[in-house]
Design an enzyme around this catalytic site. Structure first.
Site, short mmCIF file in Angstrom:
data_model
loop_
_atom_site.label_atom_id
_atom_site.label_comp_id
_atom_site.label_asym_id
_atom_site.label_seq_id
_atom_site.Cartn_x
_atom_site.Cartn_y
_atom_site.Cartn_z
N TYR A 278 0.82 -1.22 0.00
CA TYR A 278 0.00 0.00 0.00
C TYR A 278 0.86 1.27 0.00
CZ TYR A 278 -3.04 3.57 2.20
OH TYR A 278 -3.70 4.71 2.52
N ASP B 54 10.40 -6.92 -3.75
CA ASP B 54 9.21 -7.34 -2.99
C ASP B 54 9.05 -8.85 -3.16
OD1 ASP B 54 6.39 -5.45 -2.24
OD2 ASP B 54 6.30 -7.64 -2.22
N ASN C 139 11.05 -11.38 9.90
CA ASN C 139 10.84 -10.51 8.74
C ASN C 139 11.26 -9.06 9.03
OD1 ASN C 139 9.30 -10.41 5.95
ND2 ASN C 139 8.80 -8.55 7.08
N THR D 180 6.53 3.42 13.34
CA THR D 180 5.11 3.48 13.70
C THR D 180 4.88 4.18 15.03
OG1 THR D 180 3.25 2.08 14.39
CG2 THR D 180 5.42 1.17 14.69
N TYR E 176 4.89 -6.37 17.36
CA TYR E 176 4.97 -5.53 16.16
C TYR E 176 5.71 -4.23 16.47
CZ TYR E 176 3.64 -1.94 12.85
OH TYR E 176 3.69 -0.88 11.99
N LYS F 255 9.73 -2.65 15.33
CA LYS F 255 10.01 -1.34 14.73
C LYS F 255 10.98 -0.55 15.60
CE LYS F 255 7.45 -1.71 11.05
NZ LYS F 255 7.96 -1.53 9.68
N PHE G 246 -14.42 -1.64 17.67
CA PHE G 246 -13.78 -2.37 18.76
C PHE G 246 -13.62 -1.48 19.99
CE2 PHE G 246 -12.03 -4.40 14.82
CZ PHE G 246 -12.78 -5.57 14.93
N ARG H 147 -7.70 8.62 16.82
CA ARG H 147 -6.51 8.44 16.00
C ARG H 147 -6.27 9.68 15.14
NH1 ARG H 147 -6.10 4.98 19.01
NH2 ARG H 147 -5.62 2.77 18.75
N ASP I 225 -4.82 -1.92 21.84
CA ASP I 225 -5.15 -0.63 21.21
C ASP I 225 -5.02 0.50 22.23
OD1 ASP I 225 -5.67 -1.40 18.62
OD2 ASP I 225 -7.84 -1.42 18.81
N1 UDP Z 1 -11.22 -0.27 14.32
C1 UDP Z 1 -12.57 -0.61 14.43
N2 UDP Z 1 -13.10 -1.38 13.44
C2 UDP Z 1 -12.40 -1.85 12.38
C3 UDP Z 1 -11.02 -1.48 12.28
C4 UDP Z 1 -10.48 -0.69 13.27
O1 UDP Z 1 -13.24 -0.23 15.37
O2 UDP Z 1 -12.96 -2.56 11.54
C5 UDP Z 1 -10.62 0.62 15.35
C6 UDP Z 1 -9.41 0.06 16.05
O3 UDP Z 1 -9.76 -0.75 17.15
C7 UDP Z 1 -8.67 1.34 16.45
C8 UDP Z 1 -9.01 2.31 15.32
O4 UDP Z 1 -10.20 1.79 14.71
O5 UDP Z 1 -9.21 1.84 17.63
C9 UDP Z 1 -7.91 2.42 14.27
O6 UDP Z 1 -7.54 1.10 13.92
P1 UDP Z 1 -6.61 0.77 12.67
O7 UDP Z 1 -6.47 -0.73 12.63
O8 UDP Z 1 -7.14 1.44 11.45
O9 UDP Z 1 -5.23 1.46 13.03
P2 UDP Z 1 -4.28 1.37 14.34
O10 UDP Z 1 -4.50 2.66 15.06
O11 UDP Z 1 -4.68 0.15 15.11
O12 UDP Z 1 -2.92 1.28 13.75
#
Ligand code: UDP
Length: 326
Positions: A13, A33, A93, A118, A142, A146, A209, A222, A286
């Site tokens: 991506y 790649d 990896n 990250t 993860y 990094k 979530f 975020r 998270d």
């Molecule tokens: N999230 C969600 N539903 C989804 C994907 C993500 O509620 O289908 C939430 C996730 O739990 C986090 C936020 O959205 O709180 C951002 O998640 P993402 O995976 O996009 O990026 P991250 O911040 O985890 O790198």
């Protein structure tokens, strides 16, 4: 002047948008790649060499047959939950693979490296706006892979004169506005694609979530940054390393926090319809809130995001997801 640049992970991506930007800036670009998660259909710019960072022979051949001025490294495994279940694959990896790449660079005298790091290196946030000085305490394998590479790069700058820039991405999103390339993960775990796919694909229902985080509406906050703004900073990093030796780290975000419900509301405005969702239990690891202070990148690299409005980010993503090429 025209440069010869290597993009590891150029079928993915972020890597595919980077490869295109490099080619459009008039430089020579080579993609390396293994196509494990990337897409051959995204390889429309530059030269392609298929190989694996975990195989030093692939790298020896790549560096023997080409000469590079700098290397961009996007070949990472990125799924937090998977990193908890399969730490070997992540360390192998993301860390061993990177060590192999750096070894090939040393052997061939390539001394400029741009690395995808990250916001996960910070762990539990103790600052409202996270600066690069925030404590580094990743919450999962993860994030640790990094951070380990960032530390390796500090040591390599001192010992071997390897110059590097690590970019700590907040939430990369959006697609090229002409929608010939875009985001296509399988399974898709990211919020914005999952919101849009739930609208496009009748069978897919959006899950949120966690609903009781200590945030204004209980959902995670975020900082979303457009893929082309992210890539623009990477290209600027090459010139920066001409006059700035050593190992450097920069946040890349927009400095604005949006909750999941905010992103759903903006998406609903962009698409022009209501978006249904269900609440699910919080995902492990998270953070409640990750919002960047990116003033160091802005000032040092003379970098200004062009897609600072969340709706523009969502709009380019929607254009892609409506009719994805892969
Ligand atoms: N999230 C969600 N539903 C989804 C994907 C993500 O509620 O289908 C939430 C996730 O739990 C986090 C936020 O959205 O709180 C951002 O998640 P993402 O995976 O996009 O990026 P991250 O911040 O985890 O790198």
């Amino acid at each position: 002047n025209k440069l010869s640049l290597l993009v590891c992970g150029g079928a993915g991506y972020i890597g595919s948008h980077m490869t295109r930007m490099i080619a459009e800036a008039g430089h020579d670009v080579t993609v390396f790649d293994n196509l494990s998660t990337g897409h051959a259909e995204a390889l429309k710019w530059g030269k392609f060499v298929q190989g694996d960072l975990r195989n030093p022979e692939d790298l020896a051949k790549l560096f023997a047959e080409n000469s590079f001025d700098a290397v961009f490294h996007f070949s990472g495994l990125i799924v937090v939950s998977e990193s908890v279940e399969k730490p070997f694959e992540y360390y192998d990896n993301n860390v061993t693979g990177t060590l192999n790449l750096l070894q090939a660079m040393r052997k061939h005298g390539v001394n400029k490296f741009v690395f995808s790091s990250t916001a996960a290196v910070y762990g539990e946030p103790v600052m409202e706006m996270i600066t690069e000085d925030h404590p580094l305490k990743p919450l999962n394998p993860y994030g640790r892979t990094k951070l380990q590479v960032e530390e390796i790069l500090q040591d390599y700058a001192v010992a071997y004169g390897l110059n590097s820039v690590c970019f700590r991405y907040f939430n990369a999103a959006g697609a090229h506005p002409d929608s010939t390339i875009g985001e296509a993960h399988s399974p898709e775990t990211h919020l914005i694609p999952n919101i849009l796919l739930s609208c496009i694909d009748e069978g897919r229902r959006l899950k949120i979530f966690g609903s009781d985080y200590p945030t204004p509406d209980g959902t995670c906050v975020r900082d979303y940054i457009h893929i082309l703004d992210l890539c623009d900073a990477h290209l600027k990093a090459i010139g920066f390393m001409d006059s700035n030796k050593g190992a450097h780290s920069f946040n890349l975000g927009n400095g604005k926090g949006f909750s999941i419900l905010d992103v759903i509301k903006s998406s609903s405005e962009v698409i022009g319809r209501e978006i249904q969702f269900d609440y699910e239990p919080a995902r492990a690891g998270d953070s409640p809130r990750l919002v960047a202070d990116s003033s160091k990148a802005a000032k040092t690299l003379n970098w200004t995001p062009q897609y600072a409005d969340l709706r523009d980010i969502i709009e380019t993503a929607y254009r892609w997801h409506k009719n994805p090429a892969y």
